[in-house]
Structures are given as structure tokens and as C-alpha cells.
Design a protein around this motif. Structure first.
Motif, PDB file in Angstrom:
ATOM      1  N   PRO A   3       0.822  -1.218   0.000  1.00  0.00           N
ATOM      2  CA  PRO A   3       0.000   0.000   0.000  1.00  0.00           C
ATOM      3  C   PRO A   3       0.852   1.261   0.000  1.00  0.00           C
ATOM      4  O   PRO A   3       1.975   1.280   0.532  1.00  0.00           O
ATOM      5  CB  PRO A   3      -0.793  -0.109   1.313  1.00  0.00           C
ATOM      6  CG  PRO A   3      -0.671  -1.538   1.753  1.00  0.00           C
ATOM      7  CD  PRO A   3       0.637  -2.021   1.215  1.00  0.00           C
ATOM      8  N   THR A   4       0.313   2.307  -0.579  1.00  0.00           N
ATOM      9  CA  THR A   4       0.949   3.622  -0.486  1.00  0.00           C
ATOM     10  C   THR A   4       0.679   4.227   0.892  1.00  0.00           C
ATOM     11  O   THR A   4       1.524   4.888   1.482  1.00  0.00           O
ATOM     12  CB  THR A   4       0.402   4.554  -1.586  1.00  0.00           C
ATOM     13  OG1 THR A   4       0.599   3.934  -2.860  1.00  0.00           O
ATOM     14  CG2 THR A   4       1.115   5.899  -1.575  1.00  0.00           C
ATOM     15  N   ALA A   5      -0.528   3.977   1.384  1.00  0.00           N
ATOM     16  CA  ALA A   5      -0.924   4.460   2.721  1.00  0.00           C
ATOM     17  C   ALA A   5      -2.029   3.559   3.248  1.00  0.00           C
ATOM     18  O   ALA A   5      -2.662   2.814   2.505  1.00  0.00           O
ATOM     19  CB  ALA A   5      -1.406   5.908   2.644  1.00  0.00           C
ATOM     20  N   GLY A   6      -2.234   3.626   4.554  1.00  0.00           N
ATOM     21  CA  GLY A   6      -3.289   2.832   5.185  1.00  0.00           C
ATOM     22  C   GLY A   6      -2.849   1.415   5.495  1.00  0.00           C
ATOM     23  O   GLY A   6      -1.683   1.052   5.328  1.00  0.00           O
ATOM     24  N   ASP A   7      -3.801   0.622   5.957  1.00  0.00           N
ATOM     25  CA  ASP A   7      -3.516  -0.748   6.408  1.00  0.00           C
ATOM     26  C   ASP A   7      -4.398  -1.752   5.700  1.00  0.00           C
ATOM     27  O   ASP A   7      -5.567  -1.485   5.406  1.00  0.00           O
ATOM     28  CB  ASP A   7      -3.773  -0.886   7.919  1.00  0.00           C
ATOM     29  CG  ASP A   7      -2.582  -0.412   8.734  1.00  0.00           C
ATOM     30  OD1 ASP A   7      -1.449  -0.681   8.330  1.00  0.00           O
ATOM     31  OD2 ASP A   7      -2.814   0.245   9.766  1.00  0.00           O
ATOM     32  N   LEU A   8      -3.828  -2.944   5.466  1.00  0.00           N
ATOM     33  CA  LEU A   8      -4.582  -4.097   4.990  1.00  0.00           C
ATOM     34  C   LEU A   8      -4.133  -5.285   5.819  1.00  0.00           C
ATOM     35  O   LEU A   8      -2.937  -5.573   5.906  1.00  0.00           O
ATOM     36  CB  LEU A   8      -4.338  -4.338   3.501  1.00  0.00           C
ATOM     37  CG  LEU A   8      -5.141  -5.474   2.846  1.00  0.00           C
ATOM     38  CD1 LEU A   8      -5.387  -5.162   1.373  1.00  0.00           C
ATOM     39  CD2 LEU A   8      -4.424  -6.824   2.947  1.00  0.00           C
ATOM     40  N   LEU A   9      -5.100  -5.972   6.448  1.00  0.00           N
ATOM     41  CA  LEU A   9      -4.796  -7.120   7.291  1.00  0.00           C
ATOM     42  C   LEU A   9      -5.554  -8.345   6.804  1.00  0.00           C
ATOM     43  O   LEU A   9      -6.745  -8.273   6.503  1.00  0.00           O
ATOM     44  CB  LEU A   9      -5.186  -6.843   8.752  1.00  0.00           C
ATOM     45  CG  LEU A   9      -4.515  -5.650   9.444  1.00  0.00           C
ATOM     46  CD1 LEU A   9      -5.097  -5.470  10.844  1.00  0.00           C
ATOM     47  CD2 LEU A   9      -3.003  -5.821   9.517  1.00  0.00           C
ATOM     48  N   VAL A  10      -4.845  -9.461   6.686  1.00  0.00           N
ATOM     49  CA  VAL A  10      -5.446 -10.745   6.326  1.00  0.00           C
ATOM     50  C   VAL A  10      -5.386 -11.627   7.563  1.00  0.00           C
ATOM     51  O   VAL A  10      -4.304 -11.954   8.047  1.00  0.00           O
ATOM     52  CB  VAL A  10      -4.692 -11.416   5.162  1.00  0.00           C
ATOM     53  CG1 VAL A  10      -5.307 -12.774   4.836  1.00  0.00           C
ATOM     54  CG2 VAL A  10      -4.696 -10.525   3.924  1.00  0.00           C
ATOM     55  N   ASP A  11      -6.551 -11.979   8.096  1.00  0.00           N
ATOM     56  CA  ASP A  11      -6.637 -12.761   9.330  1.00  0.00           C
ATOM     57  C   ASP A  11      -5.799 -12.114  10.439  1.00  0.00           C
ATOM     58  O   ASP A  11      -5.118 -12.790  11.204  1.00  0.00           O
ATOM     59  CB  ASP A  11      -6.168 -14.203   9.067  1.00  0.00           C
ATOM     60  CG  ASP A  11      -6.722 -15.199  10.072  1.00  0.00           C
ATOM     61  OD1 ASP A  11      -7.788 -14.910  10.652  1.00  0.00           O
ATOM     62  OD2 ASP A  11      -6.095 -16.251  10.288  1.00  0.00           O
ATOM     63  N   GLY A  12      -5.849 -10.782  10.478  1.00  0.00           N
ATOM     64  CA  GLY A  12      -5.153 -10.021  11.515  1.00  0.00           C
ATOM     65  C   GLY A  12      -3.686  -9.754  11.249  1.00  0.00           C
ATOM     66  O   GLY A  12      -3.009  -9.133  12.073  1.00  0.00           O
ATOM     67  N   MET A  13      -3.168 -10.181  10.088  1.00  0.00           N
ATOM     68  CA  MET A  13      -1.735 -10.027   9.767  1.00  0.00           C
ATOM     69  C   MET A  13      -1.541  -9.195   8.506  1.00  0.00           C
ATOM     70  O   MET A  13      -2.351  -9.262   7.578  1.00  0.00           O
ATOM     71  CB  MET A  13      -1.089 -11.404   9.549  1.00  0.00           C
ATOM     72  CG  MET A  13      -1.193 -12.353  10.727  1.00  0.00           C
ATOM     73  SD  MET A  13      -0.531 -14.018  10.327  1.00  0.00           S
ATOM     74  CE  MET A  13      -1.886 -14.696   9.349  1.00  0.00           C
ATOM     75  N   ARG A  14      -0.458  -8.426   8.476  1.00  0.00           N
ATOM     76  CA  ARG A  14      -0.108  -7.743   7.229  1.00  0.00           C
ATOM     77  C   ARG A  14       0.366  -8.789   6.217  1.00  0.00           C
ATOM     78  O   ARG A  14       1.000  -9.769   6.590  1.00  0.00           O
ATOM     79  CB  ARG A  14       0.999  -6.715   7.474  1.00  0.00           C
ATOM     80  CG  ARG A  14       0.497  -5.460   8.176  1.00  0.00           C
ATOM     81  CD  ARG A  14       1.496  -4.314   8.086  1.00  0.00           C
ATOM     82  NE  ARG A  14       0.888  -3.088   8.559  1.00  0.00           N
ATOM     83  CZ  ARG A  14       0.882  -2.696   9.830  1.00  0.00           C
ATOM     84  NH1 ARG A  14       1.447  -3.450  10.746  1.00  0.00           N
ATOM     85  NH2 ARG A  14       0.304  -1.561  10.182  1.00  0.00           N
ATOM     86  N   PRO A  15       0.055  -8.610   4.930  1.00  0.00           N
ATOM     87  CA  PRO A  15       0.446  -9.591   3.917  1.00  0.00           C
ATOM     88  C   PRO A  15       1.946  -9.876   3.939  1.00  0.00           C
ATOM     89  O   PRO A  15       2.766  -8.964   4.015  1.00  0.00           O
ATOM     90  CB  PRO A  15       0.029  -8.922   2.602  1.00  0.00           C
ATOM     91  CG  PRO A  15      -1.131  -8.059   2.986  1.00  0.00           C
ATOM     92  CD  PRO A  15      -0.780  -7.537   4.353  1.00  0.00           C
ATOM     93  N   GLY A  16       2.284 -11.162   3.889  1.00  0.00           N
ATOM     94  CA  GLY A  16       3.677 -11.608   3.942  1.00  0.00           C
ATOM     95  C   GLY A  16       3.722 -13.123   3.895  1.00  0.00           C
ATOM     96  O   GLY A  16       2.767 -13.774   3.457  1.00  0.00           O
ATOM     97  N   ILE A  17       4.803 -13.693   4.382  1.00  0.00           N
ATOM     98  CA  ILE A  17       4.983 -15.148   4.327  1.00  0.00           C
ATOM     99  C   ILE A  17       3.854 -15.876   5.052  1.00  0.00           C
ATOM    100  O   ILE A  17       3.324 -16.876   4.568  1.00  0.00           O
ATOM    101  CB  ILE A  17       6.354 -15.549   4.922  1.00  0.00           C
ATOM    102  CG1 ILE A  17       7.469 -15.041   4.021  1.00  0.00           C
ATOM    103  CG2 ILE A  17       6.460 -17.072   5.059  1.00  0.00           C
ATOM    104  CD1 ILE A  17       8.860 -15.172   4.622  1.00  0.00           C
ATOM    105  N   GLU A  18       3.468 -15.389   6.225  1.00  0.00           N
ATOM    106  CA  GLU A  18       2.424 -16.066   7.005  1.00  0.00           C
ATOM    107  C   GLU A  18       1.077 -16.054   6.285  1.00  0.00           C
ATOM    108  O   GLU A  18       0.347 -17.041   6.294  1.00  0.00           O
ATOM    109  CB  GLU A  18       2.282 -15.418   8.391  1.00  0.00           C
ATOM    110  CG  GLU A  18       3.458 -15.671   9.322  1.00  0.00           C
ATOM    111  CD  GLU A  18       3.719 -17.160   9.546  1.00  0.00           C
ATOM    112  OE1 GLU A  18       2.744 -17.899   9.781  1.00  0.00           O
ATOM    113  OE2 GLU A  18       4.886 -17.575   9.463  1.00  0.00           O
ATOM    114  N   THR A  19       0.724 -14.921   5.669  1.00  0.00           N
ATOM    115  CA  THR A  19      -0.576 -14.852   5.000  1.00  0.00           C
ATOM    116  C   THR A  19      -0.588 -15.673   3.713  1.00  0.00           C
ATOM    117  O   THR A  19      -1.637 -16.185   3.312  1.00  0.00           O
ATOM    118  CB  THR A  19      -0.981 -13.397   4.683  1.00  0.00           C
ATOM    119  OG1 THR A  19      -0.016 -12.814   3.792  1.00  0.00           O
ATOM    120  CG2 THR A  19      -1.080 -12.577   5.948  1.00  0.00           C
TER     121      THR A  19
END
Length: 232
Positions: A56-72
Motif C-alpha cells: 500500500p501507499t498508505a493505510g492498512d490491509l490485514l489478512v486474518d489479523g496479519m499484514r500480507p507476507g509469508i504467514e498470509t
């Protein structure tokens, strides 16, 4: 109800122009949701942000409470708009590839679905029609035991007879605790499987509702409502 996807003031700019602007929403677990809007409305951008392919340029996005990454990535199964598999591979090789790569991949389920779609496991990707490639990719994605399925135009290239089977496949092969987010232009085809829908326009949400509420309160299909909201 538990939420699987949460966006707060989510903004994504390309060269200073907003693809998504100040998006706020919460998507619950256990639903099939249509992500609907005209070309350039931000649908693919939202899906790619959720899949962790963009930041994102700004703001938040959470997948199952987590920021997108290896876990998501372990709980998100993503079907892109374009073919991403190697042309030289046949279906059997692709199944082995997915089995090696994703611990939650159910190869037996994939073989069963491919068989019912009439796909030969010895067939190479480069010899397939666009529609057959789409069938294979969708089966691969839906054969993972994911919490969130992101489907970007999953039925755009298949014939109308195959669409019903593919939509039934989505309905019968996803975990009821999971969420399926479908981006598509073929609203009349998909709305029968949708619980909820989201209208995006110029990177902003213009409507988020349940399919049943629109039918009961307005006496319209989602397709009819879409044509009104996005009338040229």
C-alpha cells in the motif's frame, strides 16, 4: 462474526494517481463475495495487495489479523487474471509442483475435479485452449485448504456450459469457514453463488451489501443494480 480481510484508509497510487483511495471495509469469514466494478475501478489492485504482490501507499490491509507476507501466503490461495504456469509442463507435473510447494494442496481432490472437467493429465499447457488453461488453474487454486481464495476473472475465458460447472466447483469445494473473493465482469453468471457483493468505482467503495438484501428490498438482481450504478 470473525473477519478475514480488513482495510483501513487503504490507498494505492500509481505515478501519483489513485488506483485505490481511502478504502475502509471488513470482509467476514465464511462468505462468497463478488468484487465488482468497471475496468480501472481497482479490483485487481485490491486483490494483488491482499495477495502480498503489491504494497500500500498508505493505510492498512490485514489478512486474518496479519499484514500480507509469508504467514498470509500460507492461508491465501490466489488465481491471477493471466496464466502463470510453465507452458512446457503437463498437468501431472503441475500437480506435483503444487504438492511440493503448498502443504495444504489436496492432489486427490484436484485429480477428481480435473477428471470431471474432462482434462487429460498428460496434456501440456502449451497445447491447451484458453478455457482449458483457466479450468486447470482454478482447480489448482480451489484444491488448496486455504482460508481466503482470491479469484481474479476465474470464468472469463470458458464457454457458458463450463461456467456453471466451475461455479458449482467453487461452491462445493471450499471450506464453509473460508472466504472466496471473486472479481468478475460476468455478474449474471456468478451472482447465484454470491452471499455478498462489493461495488468499486474509481478506487472507492460505492456499495457493499448482501445479495439477499438487494433482491428483497429493491426487487433487483445484482446484475440489474450494477447496470444502474455504473450506467455510462
Amino acid at each position: 462474526m470473525a473477519e478475514i480481510l480488513h482495510c483501513r484508509n487503504l490507498t494505492k497510487l500509481y505515478n501519483g494517481f489513485p488506483a485505490l483511495y481511502n478504502l475502509n471495509m471488513s470482509i467476514p469469514a465464511g462468505k462468497i463475495i463478488g468484487l465488482l466494478g468497471p475496468n480501472g475501478s481497482g479490483k485487481t489492485t485490491l486483490i494483488k495487495l491482499t495477495a502480498g504482490l503489491l504494497t500500500p501507499t498508505a493505510g492498512d490491509l490485514l489478512v486474518d489479523g496479519m499484514r500480507p507476507g509469508i504467514e498470509t501466503k500460507r492461508i491465501v490461495s490466489y488465481l491471477p487474471e493471466r496464466t502463470y504456469l510453465n507452458d512446457w509442463m503437463n498437468v501431472e507435473q503441475i500437480l506435483r509442483y503444487f504438492s511440493d510447494f503448498y502443504p495444504d494442496f489436496d492432489a486427490a481432490r484436484a485429480v477428481d475435479m480435473l477428471g470431471r472437467l474432462g482434462v487429460n493429465l498428460k496434456m501440456k499447457l502449451k497445447t491447451m485452449s484458453k478455457g482449458t488453461k483457466e479450468k486447470v488453474q482454478l482447480v489448482l487454486v480451489m484444491s488448496r485448504r486455504a482460508k481466503l481464495y482470491l479469484l481474479d476473472e476465474p470464468i472469463g475465458g470458458v464457454d457458458p456450459a463450463a461456467r456453471d460447472f466451475i461455479l458449482d466447483t467453487i461452491l462445493t469445494n471450499y471450506n464453509p469457514d473460508s472466504t472466496v473473493l471473486i472479481s468478475t465482469h460476468l455478474i449474471a453468471d456468478v451472482e447465484k453463488v454470491l452471499d455478498e457483493f462489493l461495488f468499486l468505482k474509481n478506487g472507492e467503495i460505492v456499495q457493499y451489501n448482501t445479495v439477499d438484501a438487494v433482491r428483497a428490498e429493491q426487487g433487483k438482481s445484482v446484475d440489474e443494480l450494477f447496470r444502474e450504478v455504473f450506467k455510462c
